[in-house]
Design a protein around this motif. Sequence first.
Motif, PDB file in Angstrom:
ATOM      1  N   GLU A 139      37.209  37.079  34.711  1.00 44.00           N
ATOM      2  CA  GLU A 139      37.793  38.301  35.287  1.00 44.00           C
ATOM      3  C   GLU A 139      38.794  38.930  34.319  1.00 44.00           C
ATOM      4  O   GLU A 139      39.612  38.231  33.709  1.00 44.00           O
ATOM      5  CB  GLU A 139      38.499  37.957  36.595  1.00 44.00           C
ATOM      6  CG  GLU A 139      38.952  39.199  37.352  1.00 44.00           C
ATOM      7  CD  GLU A 139      39.724  38.857  38.630  1.00 44.00           C
ATOM      8  OE1 GLU A 139      39.507  37.759  39.189  1.00 44.00           O
ATOM      9  OE2 GLU A 139      40.540  39.698  39.042  1.00 44.00           O
ATOM     10  N   VAL A 174      34.720  47.271  30.613  1.00 46.38           N
ATOM     11  CA  VAL A 174      35.169  46.472  31.751  1.00 46.38           C
ATOM     12  C   VAL A 174      36.599  46.849  32.104  1.00 46.38           C
ATOM     13  O   VAL A 174      37.461  46.899  31.237  1.00 46.38           O
ATOM     14  CB  VAL A 174      35.154  44.958  31.429  1.00 46.38           C
ATOM     15  CG1 VAL A 174      35.001  44.164  32.712  1.00 46.38           C
ATOM     16  CG2 VAL A 174      34.057  44.618  30.476  1.00 46.38           C
ATOM     17  N   LYS A 175      36.809  47.109  33.374  1.00 46.56           N
ATOM     18  CA  LYS A 175      38.134  47.566  33.793  1.00 46.56           C
ATOM     19  C   LYS A 175      38.908  46.451  34.496  1.00 46.56           C
ATOM     20  O   LYS A 175      38.352  45.402  34.814  1.00 46.56           O
ATOM     21  CB  LYS A 175      37.971  48.765  34.721  1.00 46.56           C
ATOM     22  CG  LYS A 175      37.264  49.925  34.020  1.00 46.56           C
ATOM     23  CD  LYS A 175      37.011  51.085  34.975  1.00 46.56           C
ATOM     24  CE  LYS A 175      36.172  52.157  34.292  1.00 46.56           C
ATOM     25  NZ  LYS A 175      34.762  52.129  34.658  1.00 46.56           N
ATOM     26  N   GLU A 233      37.624  43.709  37.169  1.00 46.15           N
ATOM     27  CA  GLU A 233      36.171  43.530  37.116  1.00 46.15           C
ATOM     28  C   GLU A 233      35.822  42.210  36.435  1.00 46.15           C
ATOM     29  O   GLU A 233      36.609  41.656  35.675  1.00 46.15           O
ATOM     30  CB  GLU A 233      35.515  44.698  36.367  1.00 46.15           C
ATOM     31  CG  GLU A 233      35.555  45.984  37.168  1.00 46.15           C
ATOM     32  CD  GLU A 233      34.857  47.152  36.476  1.00 46.15           C
ATOM     33  OE1 GLU A 233      34.800  48.224  37.078  1.00 46.15           O
ATOM     34  OE2 GLU A 233      34.375  46.969  35.325  1.00 46.15           O
ATOM     35  N   LYS A 234      34.593  41.740  36.730  1.00 45.84           N
ATOM     36  CA  LYS A 234      34.170  40.457  36.173  1.00 45.84           C
ATOM     37  C   LYS A 234      33.072  40.642  35.141  1.00 45.84           C
ATOM     38  O   LYS A 234      32.251  41.541  35.244  1.00 45.84           O
ATOM     39  CB  LYS A 234      33.687  39.540  37.286  1.00 45.84           C
ATOM     40  CG  LYS A 234      34.842  39.019  38.118  1.00 45.84           C
ATOM     41  CD  LYS A 234      34.375  37.918  39.060  1.00 45.84           C
ATOM     42  CE  LYS A 234      35.534  37.357  39.849  1.00 45.84           C
ATOM     43  NZ  LYS A 234      35.452  37.648  41.284  1.00 45.84           N
TER      44      LYS A 234
END
Lengths: 88, 577
Positions: free
Chosen positions: A7, A55-56, A59-60
Motif C-alpha cells: 500500500e 499510484v496514489k 492505493e495498493k
Amino acid sequence: MIQAQLEVRNELGIHARVANRISSCCQGFSSRIEAESGTAFMDLKSVLNVMILNVKYGEKLTVAIEGEDENEAFESLKELFDNKFGEK
Amino acid sequence: MVGIGVVDGIAIQKVFIYDNAPCDEHQREYLGADKETARLFTAIETAKDQLTRTAEKLAREIGSDKAEIIEYQINILCDKVFTDKILRNVESGSACEDAVKTTCTEYYEIFNNLDNDYLQQRKIDIIDIQVRLLDILNGRKSISALGSSTIVAAEDLTPSQVAEMELKSVKGILLEKGGRSSHSVIIAQSFGIPCIIGLRGLLNKLDECGTVIMDGKTGDVIINPPAELLADYRGKLDRETKNKKKLEAYISKAPITPDGVQINVYANIASAAEARMSLENGGEGVGLFRTELLYMGFSETPSREAQFKTYSRIAKDLGSKPLIIRTLDVGGDKEIAYLGIEKEANPFLGYRAIRYCLDHESLFKDQIAAVLQAAKYGNIKLMFPMISTMDELMKAKRLVNETKAELLSQGTEFADIPIGMMMEAPAAALMADAFAQHVDFFSVGTNDLIQYLFAADRNNDKVSHLNSYYHPALFRCVNAICTAALKHEIEIDICGHAGEAPDLIPIWIAMGISGLSVSIPSIPLVKKIICETRAKDARELLDKVLQFNTSGEVKEYLNTINGRMQAYDTGAIGSTQ
C-alpha cells in the motif's frame, strides 16, 4: 515466486523522489520485480514505469517477484513502502 | 561593436559561443546499427555526466541536499526499459536522433494522458532529456562544460542555463538580446561579472580561437584586437583591479556619515553561496533574498524541507544579521515552466508574484512555513513582492497566520517574524501611509517602481530612455514613501539598482532611509560613499533635486556640484537618460 500487495501510504503518493527510491531499491536485486497494471505487468526497475503506474495515496500495488533473492527483495521493498518512503 | 553595458568591468579572454537555438529537424543518413548504437551510448553517458555535474553544483550553491529532479533525470537515462526502446528503434533502421525523438514522444504522450496533475507536469523531464540528447548528438557544447576563464557569448540565457554555468569560470557575458533587469543580468551583477547586452549579430562575428576585449562600462566589444589596443586594455584592467583593492579597506568599516547617521548596507542575493560572499564583502545582512532561483533551479516546486534547509543555512551563516526573504516573485520576465503560467501579452502587468501566490495557497504556505521554521535559526524577516492593494496585503498576512496555526497544531517549532512589503506598484506608493500601519518595514524595489511610474517596459530597448532613475518623479515618489515610513516609525530600505547608484546615495540618505540593499560587488563602494557624505549637505541636495523637472537637469546638477561623483561612476546600470 512471491506475490503480494503493497500500500502507498505517504500523503503525496508516488512522485519523482519516491520513484527514484523504488526503482533504485529494485535494481539492487537480480530477481524479476514487476507490478500489475491493468492486464500487463511492468518492470519496477524502470523509474519511468514506477511513475507511469500512477499510484496514489491509499492505493495498493500488486507486485510479483521471482528469482534467487526474491525474499530479500520483497523484504526491502516492503520496508520502503511501510516507512512511507521516509515521508509523511 | 558596441552594445549596452549593464555590468561594469573589463574582461580580456577567449569566448565560449553558446548556441542555444533549437536543433534543426534535418534527416540524417543512417550509419548502420553498430555505429548508431555506439553514438547513442556515448550520448547517454555524456548526458549523465552533465547532469551529475549540475546536481553537484546546485547542491553546493543553492545549498539544498541534492537536486532530486536531476537525480530523477539521471535515473531515466539509466532506465533500461527506456534505453532499450531507443535501441530497438535504432536497430530497426532509425538514426539515433530519430530514435530518441520517437521514444521520447511516446513517453511524453503517456505522461500527458495520465489523470494526475503532478505526473502530467512531469512530461517536462522527458522534453528536457530529449533536448539534452539531441544537443549532444548534434555536437553542441553544454554550458555546464565551460573551460577555465572564458567570456560567454549567447543569444540570451535562461535562468536554468545560468544555473548550469560554473560562474567562477565566467569572466564576462555578451548577449545578443537580454534586458537590463533580466535574470541573467541580475546574476551577472551579483557575481560582479562584466556584462553587455543588445549585441545584435554578435555570434556570427565571433570565432572561438581569437581573443575578445569587452568593457562593461562603455559597452564596447573588440574582436581580435590589435596588439596596441590589447596592451591598452590590459593596463585599464590592471588599474581596475588596483581600485578594487583600495576599496577593500571599507569592507570592515561601519557605514556611518561624518555627522553620525548610520545607514545599513545589505546585499541582494539569490543563493546560499552569495550570502557567504556578501559577508566577505562587508555586507551587514541580506536586504533581499530572491527566492526565485530556488524554484528555477529545479523542474518542480522545491519541497518545504528543501526550502527550510536553504533558509536556515543562510540564516545561520548570517548570525544576528538580518535576512529578508522575499516570497516567490514569479512572472514578469521570470518564467518557471512547471508552474504552468500562461503566456500573457503584458506579463509585467499580469499574473505575477503575490498575485499568483495568493491564488496558489498551498505553494505559498509551504514557502511561508519553511521561512517561519527557519526563523528559529537567525534574524529572518518575510517580505511580499508586488503588493498593490490593501486586500492583497491582508490576505497574505492571513495566510501567514493560518500557517502559524497549522505549525502549532502539528507541534512544529517556528519563530514569529517581522513582515514587510516591497514598494514597487505606484498604487501602493500613493497609499504608503495606510500600508505603513500594517507592516514592519518597506523595501523600495526601484527597478519595477520606475517601469510602472513611467509606464515603460524595462526590457524594451525602444523605451528604455524613459526608465531613468535620475528623474525627479522617482525622487518625489520615494520621498513620499519615506515620509510615511518615518511617520509610522517603520524601517525603510531601498533594494533596486538606483539604491547603489553612487551619485544618488546622498539623496536616499537625505530621505531618511534605514538601509540600502545592493549587489555584492558594490558593498565596499556604497560604504565608502556613506562614510564621506554629510547628512546635512545631502538634505540640501535633496531639496534642490525635488524642484527639477527633468532627469537631464538632475544629472547635470549632480555632475557640477560634485566632480568627484563622476569618479564613482560604476557604469551603465539603468543610468541611461
